[in-house]
Enzyme design. Structure first.
Site, PDB file in Angstrom:
ATOM      1  CD  GLU A  53     -31.122  48.775   1.722  1.00 31.31           C
ATOM      2  OE1 GLU A  53     -30.641  48.485   0.628  1.00 31.31           O
ATOM      3  OE2 GLU A  53     -31.312  47.923   2.627  1.00 31.31           O
ATOM      4  CB  ILE A  55     -25.736  35.740   7.364  1.00 29.84           C
ATOM      5  CG1 ILE A  55     -25.693  36.186   8.827  1.00 29.84           C
ATOM      6  CG2 ILE A  55     -26.759  34.623   7.172  1.00 29.84           C
ATOM      7  CD1 ILE A  55     -26.989  36.807   9.337  1.00 29.84           C
ATOM      8  CG  PHE A  56     -25.849  37.036   2.099  1.00 37.99           C
ATOM      9  CD1 PHE A  56     -26.843  36.499   1.299  1.00 37.99           C
ATOM     10  CD2 PHE A  56     -26.159  38.143   2.878  1.00 37.99           C
ATOM     11  CE1 PHE A  56     -28.109  37.068   1.259  1.00 37.99           C
ATOM     12  CE2 PHE A  56     -27.424  38.717   2.847  1.00 37.99           C
ATOM     13  CZ  PHE A  56     -28.401  38.171   2.039  1.00 37.99           C
ATOM     14  CG  HIS A  74     -32.390  39.945  -1.825  1.00 34.53           C
ATOM     15  ND1 HIS A  74     -31.800  40.506  -2.930  1.00 34.53           N
ATOM     16  CD2 HIS A  74     -32.974  40.975  -1.152  1.00 34.53           C
ATOM     17  CE1 HIS A  74     -31.982  41.832  -2.905  1.00 34.53           C
ATOM     18  NE2 HIS A  74     -32.693  42.129  -1.833  1.00 34.53           N
ATOM     19  CG  ASP A 110     -32.607  40.017   2.929  1.00 39.53           C
ATOM     20  OD1 ASP A 110     -32.278  39.545   1.833  1.00 39.53           O
ATOM     21  OD2 ASP A 110     -32.552  41.243   3.192  1.00 39.53           O
ATOM     22  CG  HIS A 146     -34.857  48.996   0.612  1.00 43.25           C
ATOM     23  ND1 HIS A 146     -35.496  48.390   1.665  1.00 43.25           N
ATOM     24  CD2 HIS A 146     -33.979  48.089   0.130  1.00 43.25           C
ATOM     25  CE1 HIS A 146     -35.004  47.166   1.820  1.00 43.25           C
ATOM     26  NE2 HIS A 146     -34.090  46.964   0.897  1.00 43.25           N
TER      27      HIS A 146
HETATM   28 ZN   LIG Z   1     -33.226  44.023  -1.052  1.00 43.28          ZN
END
Ligand SMILES: [Zn+2]
Ligand SMILES: *[C@@H]1O[C@H](CO)[C@@H](O)[C@H](O)[C@H]1NC(C)=O
Ligand SMILES: *[C@@H]1O[C@H](CO)[C@@H](O)[C@H](O)[C@H]1NC(C)=O
Ligand SMILES: *[C@@H]1O[C@H](CO)[C@@H](O)[C@H](O)[C@H]1NC(C)=O
Ligand SMILES: *[C@@H]1O[C@H](CO)[C@@H](O)[C@H](O)[C@H]1NC(C)=O
Ligand SMILES: *[C@@H]1O[C@H](CO)[C@@H](O)[C@H](O)[C@H]1NC(C)=O
Length: 527
Positions: free
Chosen positions: A355, A210-211, A119, A438, A380
């Site tokens: 996921e 965090i994003f 991402h 990530d 995933h």
């Molecule tokens: Zn992902």
């Protein structure tokens, strides 16, 4: 009388001998069958597993011996004292130990092909954000309600009590404190990850924060451009030669305007082109438009409209669509199934699906809808092995599952990599690729750490260079490059691979560090 005894004895002895001989022969046959059968089963299992059908040339075989002696030593040490086995422990606690592993050092050198699941806003290293970006001009901070915000301004607005970060840092003690807070706000790294993130929800809460923290300052256009260039640099330095990157394409800002998804894609394209000009042996990037999954149907209509414009403006650069965010909390695919199905002949899908740890709930059934919508790959697919029927379809149709081991562990789906369901995908030779999702948020960069976890924790102790080779080739084969691009990529990759195995095979003759570690009995036990 004597002859009778002698006669009887003779009969008895001979009979016994004959009998014993027969029994022995049957026993022998049965034993031979047992050992042959055993050997056969082992061979068949190996052939079935990922890469099991590849044969190594003589150089690769030497390289393999070097690799496997390091691997078997590390596995053996873990087997005799499981507290030392790194894939059984939380990644955030063992990063520096992984970096010391000889296997890891080899994996870093290995040409790994492509990253197919990552991402855009979560890739670059903490080091670059903290030590480069946060020291730029015009960056302001605001600390309200114990929540730190950073943003670039020409003239700060009134929404907060903004202070110029460079001024705050004039005081060395304050500088240290603020740097600590920035670092903590940028990663999942924490004292005791298992108790800090005991559930998927707790982990995602921190993850999402965090994003949020990053968006206000990393979506400043000049910074965004440098960060994106640096992302490619970090992949390149980790011996990755191509990437398919998911981006939410939310928005960027300058001091005088805002940029929307179409312009953002244009910027990504221009920077990619520049990077490829600077590094001709990096083959480029394609973008998967992947906005948030917790949206209304009206919002999804907007997404699809944007997507049509993107693919028209940037054909062969923006290649398809996905939805992102915590699957268990966002909308399941079924909610949008009719709308997505209506465009599925025009658009390629690369859905995150399964996921989750929830068996039979809506998130789990995303796997079903992703397949019905003809997804090209599955992000995933953590739940896939719980659905043998769907798993079979995936194998028949050659739909690669993008496995991101570290992400699954940090986001609390699995504690010990040895229990990760992808172990079964490896064993059955299912189409898979390894990716890093990530890495910036785990405090690392590149792809090698996930390769390490996969090679040591998800694959059999006896899986060797052939499995790694297959993984690297898979990343190109299951990419969305066209046939010509794929061909060129495989040719270039092969050149890099040959250099890599030659270098590794050299150790076989010339490196006493390896020779010291080489224990024939361990080696044979684990190969
Ligand atoms: Zn992902
Ligand atoms: C296992 O390894 C740990 C960490 O290296 C060490 O503290 C411990 O003494 C070892 N235990 C045994 C039984 O060797
Ligand atoms: C391995 O781990 C288990 C618990 O996880 C522990 O009970 C056992 O003593 C460990 N064995 C060694 C040899 O460290
Ligand atoms: C930040 O990175 C850019 C390249 O992205 C480089 O030109 C610049 O010198 C770096 N600045 C610092 C302070 O490290
Ligand atoms: C600060 O937090 C309090 C309580 O959590 C909340 O009521 C208030 O609105 C917050 N203030 C701002 C400016 O966000
Ligand atoms: C990308 O580069 C082209 C050619 O240099 C230029 O015309 C275009 O404006 C650039 N796009 C963006 C969004 O910067």
């Amino acid at each position: 009388m004597a002859w009778l005894i002698l006669f009887t004895l003779t009969i008895l002895i001979c009979g016994n001998v004959i009998n014993a001989h027969l029994v022995h022969k049957r026993e022998f046959t049965r034993q031979r069958t047992y050992w042959q059968l055993r050997q056969q089963l082992i061979m068949n299992e190996k052939r079935m597993s990922l890469g099991g059908k590849l044969t190594l040339n003589s150089i690769e075989s030497m390289a393999n011996q070097v690799l496997m002696s390091f691997k078997s030593r590390e596995i053996h040490d873990g087997f005799s004292n499981n507290t030392t086995f790194l894939p059984s422990r939380n990644f955030l606690e063992v990063i520096s130990e992984i970096e010391k592993s000889e296997v890891f050092k080899i994996l870093r050198e290995m040409p790994k092909g492509a990253v197919l699941h990552a991402h855009e806003s979560a890739i670059v290293s903490v080091d670059y954000k903290l030590n480069n970006v946060s020291y730029r001009e015009n960056l302001y901070m605001c600390d309200r309600n114990n929540s730190l915000k950073l943003k670039f301004f020409n003239n700060p607005d009134e929404t907060c009590d903004w202070q110029l970060l460079s001024e705050v840092r004039q005081d060395l003690q304050q500088a240290e404190a603020i740097n600590d807070r920035i670092r903590q706000s940028l990663t999942m790294i924490t004292e005791n990850p298992r108790s800090a993130y005991p559930t998927v929800d707790k982990a995602w809460k921190k993850f999402s924060s965090i994003f949020n923290f990053m968006h206000s300052w990393l979506s400043y256009r000049p910074v965004f451009e440098d960060v994106y260039y640096h992302i490619l640099q970090e992949f390149y330095e980790d011996n990755v030669m191509y990437a398919e990157i998911r981006s939410t394409l939310t928005s960027l800002y300058d001091f005088d305007r805002v940029y929307g998804p179409l312009e953002m894609a244009g910027i990504l394209k221009n920077i990619t082109d520049r990077f490829v000009r600077d590094h001709p042996d990096f083959l480029g990037v394609k973008i998967i438009y992947a906005p948030s999954r917790s949206v209304s149907e009206t919002k999804l209509d907007e997404y699809l409209k944007t997507l049509m414009q993107l693919t028209e403006l940037y054909p062969n650069f923006v290649i398809g669509f996905d939805l992102v965010g915590q699957e268990d909390k966002g909308e399941p695919l079924i909610k949008f199934a009719d709308k997505l199905n209506a465009v599925s002949t025009k658009i390629k899908f690369f859905f995150h699906a399964g996921e989750t740890n929830w068996n039979g709930l809506s998130t789990d059934l995303n796997l079903l809808d992703a397949l019905l919508l003809n997804t090209k790959r599955i992000g995933h697919g953590y739940a896939l092995t719980k659905h043998p029927l769907l798993w079979n379809v995936v194998q028949q149709k050659g739909i690669a599952v993008e496995i991101c081991p570290i992400s699954n562990q940090i986001l609390s789906l699995v504690e010990d990599m040895r229990n990760h369901p992808a172990t079964t995908l490896f064993a059955s030779g299912s189409p898979i690729v390894i990716s890093s999702d990530d890495p910036g948020l785990w405090g690392v960069k590149g792809l090698s750490y996930d390769f390490y976890e996969a090679f040591m924790g998800l694959m059999s102790a006896t899986s060797d260079l052939r499995s790694l080779k297959q993984l690297a080739m898979n990343s190109l084969i299951y990419s969305s490059m066209n046939d010509q691009e794929k061909n060129d990529a495989l040719v270039l990759w092969q050149d890099k691979w040959d250099v890599f195995v030659n270098k590794l095979a050299d150790l076989f003759h010339n490196d006493n560090r390896w020779q010291r570690l080489f224990h024939p009995s361990l080696y044979h036990q684990y190969t």
